[in-house]
Scaffold this motif. Structure first.
Motif, PDB file in Angstrom:
ATOM      1  N   TYR A  82       3.552  12.650  -4.114  1.00 20.96           N
ATOM      2  CA  TYR A  82       4.657  13.570  -4.634  1.00 20.96           C
ATOM      3  C   TYR A  82       5.886  12.791  -5.179  1.00 20.96           C
ATOM      4  CZ  TYR A  82       7.111  17.840  -3.830  1.00 20.96           C
ATOM      5  OH  TYR A  82       7.678  19.005  -4.119  1.00 20.96           O
ATOM      6  N   MET A  83       6.368  13.419  -6.254  1.00 20.10           N
ATOM      7  CA  MET A  83       7.238  12.708  -7.202  1.00 20.10           C
ATOM      8  C   MET A  83       8.567  12.725  -6.134  1.00 20.10           C
ATOM      9  SD  MET A  83       5.851  11.100  -9.601  1.00 20.10           S
ATOM     10  CE  MET A  83       4.349  10.960 -10.230  1.00 20.10           C
ATOM     11  N   ASP A  84       9.046  13.714  -5.607  1.00 19.68           N
ATOM     12  CA  ASP A  84      10.363  14.220  -5.184  1.00 19.68           C
ATOM     13  C   ASP A  84      10.480  13.393  -3.838  1.00 19.68           C
ATOM     14  OD1 ASP A  84      10.161  15.807  -7.229  1.00 19.68           O
ATOM     15  OD2 ASP A  84      10.444  17.659  -6.065  1.00 19.68           O
ATOM     16  N   LEU A  85       9.504  12.637  -3.298  1.00 23.00           N
ATOM     17  CA  LEU A  85       9.793  12.002  -2.021  1.00 23.00           C
ATOM     18  C   LEU A  85       9.472  10.506  -2.182  1.00 23.00           C
ATOM     19  CD1 LEU A  85       8.573  14.552   0.683  1.00 23.00           C
ATOM     20  CD2 LEU A  85      10.796  13.835   0.042  1.00 23.00           C
ATOM     21  N   ARG A  86       9.692   9.922  -3.367  1.00 23.79           N
ATOM     22  CA  ARG A  86       9.517   8.539  -3.336  1.00 23.79           C
ATOM     23  C   ARG A  86      10.726   7.667  -3.362  1.00 23.79           C
ATOM     24  NH1 ARG A  86       5.582   7.634  -8.716  1.00 23.79           N
ATOM     25  NH2 ARG A  86       3.687   8.724  -7.671  1.00 23.79           N
ATOM     26  N   SER A  87      10.491   6.409  -3.096  1.00 22.48           N
ATOM     27  CA  SER A  87      11.627   5.242  -3.132  1.00 22.48           C
ATOM     28  C   SER A  87      11.083   4.156  -3.492  1.00 22.48           C
ATOM     29  CB  SER A  87      12.239   5.332  -1.666  1.00 22.48           C
ATOM     30  OG  SER A  87      13.181   4.218  -1.775  1.00 22.48           O
ATOM     31  N   PRO A  88      11.269   3.311  -4.526  1.00 21.66           N
ATOM     32  CA  PRO A  88      12.216   4.228  -5.528  1.00 21.66           C
ATOM     33  C   PRO A  88      11.890   5.538  -6.116  1.00 21.66           C
ATOM     34  CG  PRO A  88      11.528   1.923  -6.106  1.00 21.66           C
ATOM     35  CD  PRO A  88      10.588   2.206  -5.001  1.00 21.66           C
ATOM     36  N   ALA A  89      12.677   6.432  -6.731  1.00 22.35           N
ATOM     37  CA  ALA A  89      12.365   7.397  -6.885  1.00 22.35           C
ATOM     38  C   ALA A  89      11.673   7.690  -8.149  1.00 22.35           C
ATOM     39  CB  ALA A  89      14.127   8.350  -7.853  1.00 22.35           C
ATOM     40  N   GLY A  90      10.845   9.115  -7.887  1.00 19.51           N
ATOM     41  CA  GLY A  90       9.687   9.253  -8.755  1.00 19.51           C
ATOM     42  C   GLY A  90      10.393   9.531 -10.143  1.00 19.51           C
TER      43      GLY A  90
ATOM     44  N   PHE B  23      -1.155   5.176   3.523  1.00 18.23           N
ATOM     45  CA  PHE B  23      -1.129   5.489   2.176  1.00 18.23           C
ATOM     46  C   PHE B  23       0.083   6.129   1.464  1.00 18.23           C
ATOM     47  CE2 PHE B  23      -5.685   5.237   3.111  1.00 18.23           C
ATOM     48  CZ  PHE B  23      -5.948   3.989   2.774  1.00 18.23           C
ATOM     49  N   ALA B  24       0.422   5.598   0.367  1.00 12.78           N
ATOM     50  CA  ALA B  24       1.524   6.636  -0.440  1.00 12.78           C
ATOM     51  C   ALA B  24       0.953   7.745  -1.059  1.00 12.78           C
ATOM     52  CB  ALA B  24       1.956   5.923  -1.770  1.00 12.78           C
ATOM     53  N   HIS B  25       1.824   8.782  -0.786  1.00 11.06           N
ATOM     54  CA  HIS B  25       1.414  10.304  -1.242  1.00 11.06           C
ATOM     55  C   HIS B  25       1.963  10.218  -2.701  1.00 11.06           C
ATOM     56  CE1 HIS B  25       5.581  11.483  -1.102  1.00 11.06           C
ATOM     57  NE2 HIS B  25       5.752  11.147   0.297  1.00 11.06           N
TER      58      HIS B  25
ATOM     59  N   SER C 127       1.763  10.939   4.719  1.00 13.94           N
ATOM     60  CA  SER C 127       2.741   9.853   4.803  1.00 13.94           C
ATOM     61  C   SER C 127       2.800   9.091   6.178  1.00 13.94           C
ATOM     62  CB  SER C 127       4.055  10.301   4.241  1.00 13.94           C
ATOM     63  OG  SER C 127       4.752   8.965   4.027  1.00 13.94           O
ATOM     64  N   ILE C 128       3.012  10.381   7.301  1.00 14.05           N
ATOM     65  CA  ILE C 128       3.013   9.640   8.611  1.00 14.05           C
ATOM     66  C   ILE C 128       1.836   9.239   9.402  1.00 14.05           C
ATOM     67  CG2 ILE C 128       3.782  10.746  10.907  1.00 14.05           C
ATOM     68  CD1 ILE C 128       5.486  12.853   9.531  1.00 14.05           C
ATOM     69  N   LEU C 129       0.734   9.830   8.982  1.00 10.28           N
ATOM     70  CA  LEU C 129      -0.539   9.503   9.508  1.00 10.28           C
ATOM     71  C   LEU C 129      -1.515   8.655   8.967  1.00 10.28           C
ATOM     72  CD1 LEU C 129      -1.351  13.275  11.244  1.00 10.28           C
ATOM     73  CD2 LEU C 129      -0.406  11.295  12.339  1.00 10.28           C
ATOM     74  N   THR C 130      -1.181   8.330   7.661  1.00 14.76           N
ATOM     75  CA  THR C 130      -2.076   7.447   7.079  1.00 14.76           C
ATOM     76  C   THR C 130      -1.292   6.144   6.382  1.00 14.76           C
ATOM     77  OG1 THR C 130      -2.036   8.156   4.636  1.00 14.76           O
ATOM     78  CG2 THR C 130      -3.299   9.453   6.409  1.00 14.76           C
TER      79      THR C 130
ATOM     80  N   THR D 237       0.655  -1.184  -0.106  1.00 17.44           N
ATOM     81  CA  THR D 237       0.168   0.028  -0.020  1.00 17.44           C
ATOM     82  C   THR D 237       0.797   1.145  -0.055  1.00 17.44           C
ATOM     83  OG1 THR D 237      -1.690  -1.196   1.290  1.00 17.44           O
ATOM     84  CG2 THR D 237      -1.848   1.089   1.110  1.00 17.44           C
ATOM     85  N   ARG D 238       1.961   1.357   0.750  1.00 16.22           N
ATOM     86  CA  ARG D 238       2.704   2.419   0.831  1.00 16.22           C
ATOM     87  C   ARG D 238       3.481   2.503  -0.351  1.00 16.22           C
ATOM     88  NH1 ARG D 238       2.877   4.846   5.637  1.00 16.22           N
ATOM     89  NH2 ARG D 238       4.448   6.359   5.102  1.00 16.22           N
ATOM     90  N   LYS D 239       3.779   1.333  -1.164  1.00 17.36           N
ATOM     91  CA  LYS D 239       4.455   1.596  -2.516  1.00 17.36           C
ATOM     92  C   LYS D 239       3.768   1.456  -3.628  1.00 17.36           C
ATOM     93  CE  LYS D 239       8.665   1.323  -0.387  1.00 17.36           C
ATOM     94  NZ  LYS D 239       9.570   2.637  -0.305  1.00 17.36           N
ATOM     95  N   ALA D 240       2.473   1.677  -3.425  1.00 19.15           N
ATOM     96  CA  ALA D 240       1.570   1.536  -4.682  1.00 19.15           C
ATOM     97  C   ALA D 240       1.982   2.294  -5.815  1.00 19.15           C
ATOM     98  CB  ALA D 240       0.147   2.007  -4.122  1.00 19.15           C
TER      99      ALA D 240
END
Lengths: 505, 100
Positions: A351-359, A347-349, A342-345, A93-96
């Motif tokens: 936002y492209m700049d804060l992905r891992s793997p990179a957006g 789910f993945a947000h 990102s902290i409180l749910t 879910t976090r890496k959807a």
């Protein structure tokens, strides 16, 4: 088939529980407490003594504390099998975003612009220059690539320069996409990033017909905005507000957003900038620091500032935003909302700049006016300065080849925070991301060096600020944060601390 | 007056060399840091302006303790983390539309 050693499934030293993967760290003003974050993103604060008992398997598994930690997916009590599927779903879910492919497709329809902004990230061209507009063949090929992406939900963003100077190209691309989508049946959102100066009724009618989201730049009150975004006529602020008013009338207020870019001159005015957004009826503000790209790089010495200076500004702005929200003015800060989501749910947000793997590349493809394809806007900006190392190919290169190109190999190698020195064991890793293009632009190395990275320093300071608020657990602040995350009015939110805070009480 | 070179020695029986390297890396934004494996100990050298060497050493040793704990937790949980990620990726391939 290979099997794990049996020890992988056994409780440690018969302590009655197994540790689940987690990271830990401390906030600067709370050295006696330990922040613990699980891979699922759930977190808690523990006293130093409790933390060591937990990590050393000395915690009594029958206690409330142990049950709380199990509820937060930080330990697993007893000898029952660990429910791998449940943890796998949480991770997935976090890496959807990983399973969608590029969902943001940016079309740079022209480099021409009528502004000469001091911090411009783009190597813009004069309004009258020829040869800097996207031609029809390039546009059609870019749309081919767009539909090769597997993502069912697509965002098509038009950028420049000032994209309205190439409105007919925008119209052609949108009509081409709409025609092809009758058989493709994707969900498509169109976005235009524009000053909105001189937007015509005909253009607004077209944007309404195709349900565009309009995004403009508003840097604050007139004196500040006009200083940052000069026009020969010195009326940039007035023209922006006029464009916003006409766009709102045509599309509805919810479809017109603004971003602010912060120069050194902005840093003294956090409250005034926030209040100006409220006065102008916006419901979101994005307090963006300067980027080290394009024309902005040359202006950094004059307009730039250190991370500490930015954070001093940001702390004041956030505190003021919280106050104003509690007074009944609904205005979110976009970056804090992304991080809090990102902290409180679970789910993945997006936002492209804060992905891992990179957006970069995996989530975004950018089609430049000349047909070059880049993995992000920042990569295009580097290319405009002469460094084309992130050019993936051209709009005539098949999607598969673009994604397997050499720049993407470099981005994939360096774009995973789970494996980067300084990121892999960072307590904020579950919420943060890697941007190898940004690392290269700042530090001439796609892997980057976290201890001297301004990006890392800012991210760390932002997380420390937000987790500080979460740890304090002030009911009013929590209501504001939850209203941002849930996109509801503050008055509708009951004041409750996040569930994780209970474990530290 | 600031000192320009500070040495900290950590015997291997206290901390593995790789963990000392990890901790030393955290200081590499503030100082020029060199880590040498000298048989039974790791020697860390900091070059730069150091106001209070004792405070630097206290900070280093506190972070080293944390990194030793991190290494132990990683060893204990790494196989489980790998299983979870593998299960997530397998499920994504099996049911591409579900769970995302």
């Amino acid at each position: 088939m290979k099997f794990q050693l049996i020890s992988a499934f056994q409780s440690n030293a018969d302590s009655g529980y197994r540790l689940l993967p987690f990271r830990f760290g401390r906030l600067p003003d709370r050295p006696d407490e330990v922040l613990v974050t699980g891979d699922s993103g759930r977190f808690t604060f523990l006293s130093q003594a409790d933390f060591l008992a937990f990590a050393d398997h000395r915690l009594d598994p029958t206690t409330t504390r142990a049950r709380d930690l199990e509820g937060l997916d930080l330990l697993h009590r007893g000898d029952r099998p660990i429910p791998l599927d449940r943890h796998a779903i949480a991770w997935r879910t976090r890496k959807a975003f990983l399973f969608d492919g590029p969902s943001l497709h940016i079309f740079v329809v022209t480099l021409r612009c009528h502004h000469s902004c001091r911090y411009c990230q783009v190597s813009r061209r004069a309004e009258s220059d020829a040869g800097y507009d996207m031609d029809e063949a390039t546009a059609r090929a870019a749309v081919d690539r767009l539909f090769e992406s597997p993502a069912r939900q697509l965002t098509v963003e038009f950028q420049g320069g000032e994209p309205l100077l190439a409105f007919e190209r925008i119209r052609g691309i949108v009509e081409d996409i709409a025609a092809r989508n009758r058989s493709q049946r994707r969900t498509i959102t169109f976005v235009l990033a524009s000053t909105l100066h001189g937007v015509t009724d005909e253009q607004l009618a077209f944007f309404r017909e195709h349900r565009f989201e309009l995004s403009t730049s508003l840097d604050g009150p007139a004196a500040l905005h006009d200083l940052n975004r000069p026009l020969p006529t010195r009326e940039s602020h007035a023209r922006t507000l006029a464009g916003v008013a006409r766009a709102r009338a045509a599309l509805g207020a919810d479809h017109v957003n603004a971003l602010t870019t912060l120069t050194r001159a902005s840093l003294a005015h956090p409250e005034a900038i926030v209040d100006h957004y409220i006065e102008q009826g916006f419901t979101s503000i994005f307090l963006r620091p300067l980027s080290p790209y394009g024309f902005a790089r040359r202006g950094l010495a004059r307009q730039g500032y250190a991370t500490g200076e930015f954070m001093t500004f940001y702390r004041r702005a956030l505190a003021h935003l919280i106050r104003r929200n509690l007074e009944g003015h609904a205005l979110t800060e976009a970056y804090a909302t992304l991080l809090l989501s990102s902290i409180l749910t679970p789910f993945a947000h997006g936002y492209m700049d804060l992905r891992s793997p990179a957006g970069a590349g995996l989530g975004v493809l950018l089609y430049d006016y000349d047909g070059a394809v880049y993995p992000s806007d920042e990569a295009r900006m580097l290319a405009a300065e002469g460094d084309r190392r992130f050019r993936m190919g051209s709009v005539h290169t098949p999607y598969r080849e673009l994604l397997l190109s050499e720049p993407m190999q470099a981005i994939l190698a360096a774009g995973l925070t789970e494996g980067l020195t300084g990121c892999a064991d960072c307590v904020f890793q579950p919420y943060c991301g890697a941007d190898p293009v940004d690392a290269y632009a700042r530090q001439a190395d796609v892997y980057g060096h976290r201890p001297s990275s301004a990006f890392c320093a800012r991210q760390t300071a932002m997380f420390e600020l937000l987790f500080g608020y979460l740890r304090d657990g002030d009911a009013d602040v929590m209501r504001v944060f939850q209203s941002w995350v849930q996109r509801r009015a503050v008055a509708e939110i009951r004041g409750e601390p996040p569930e994780a805070i209970d474990a530290a009480a | 007056m600031s000192i320009h070179e500070v040495h900290i020695t950590i015997p291997h029986r206290e901390a593995a060399h790789a963990i000392v390297q990890r901790t030393a890396h955290r200081f590499s934004g503030r100082y020029t840091v060199a880590v040498a494996d000298e048989g039974d100990r790791s020697c860390v050298r900091f070059d730069g302006s150091v106001e209070t060497p004792e405070q630097l050493e206290r900070e280093f040793r506190a972070l080293l303790l944390d990194d030793m704990l991190r290494a132990r937790i990683e060893t204990e949980t790494a196989s489980l983390r790998q299983l979870i990620v593998e299960a997530a990726l397998r499920s994504a391939l099996r049911e591409p539309e579900a769970g995302a």
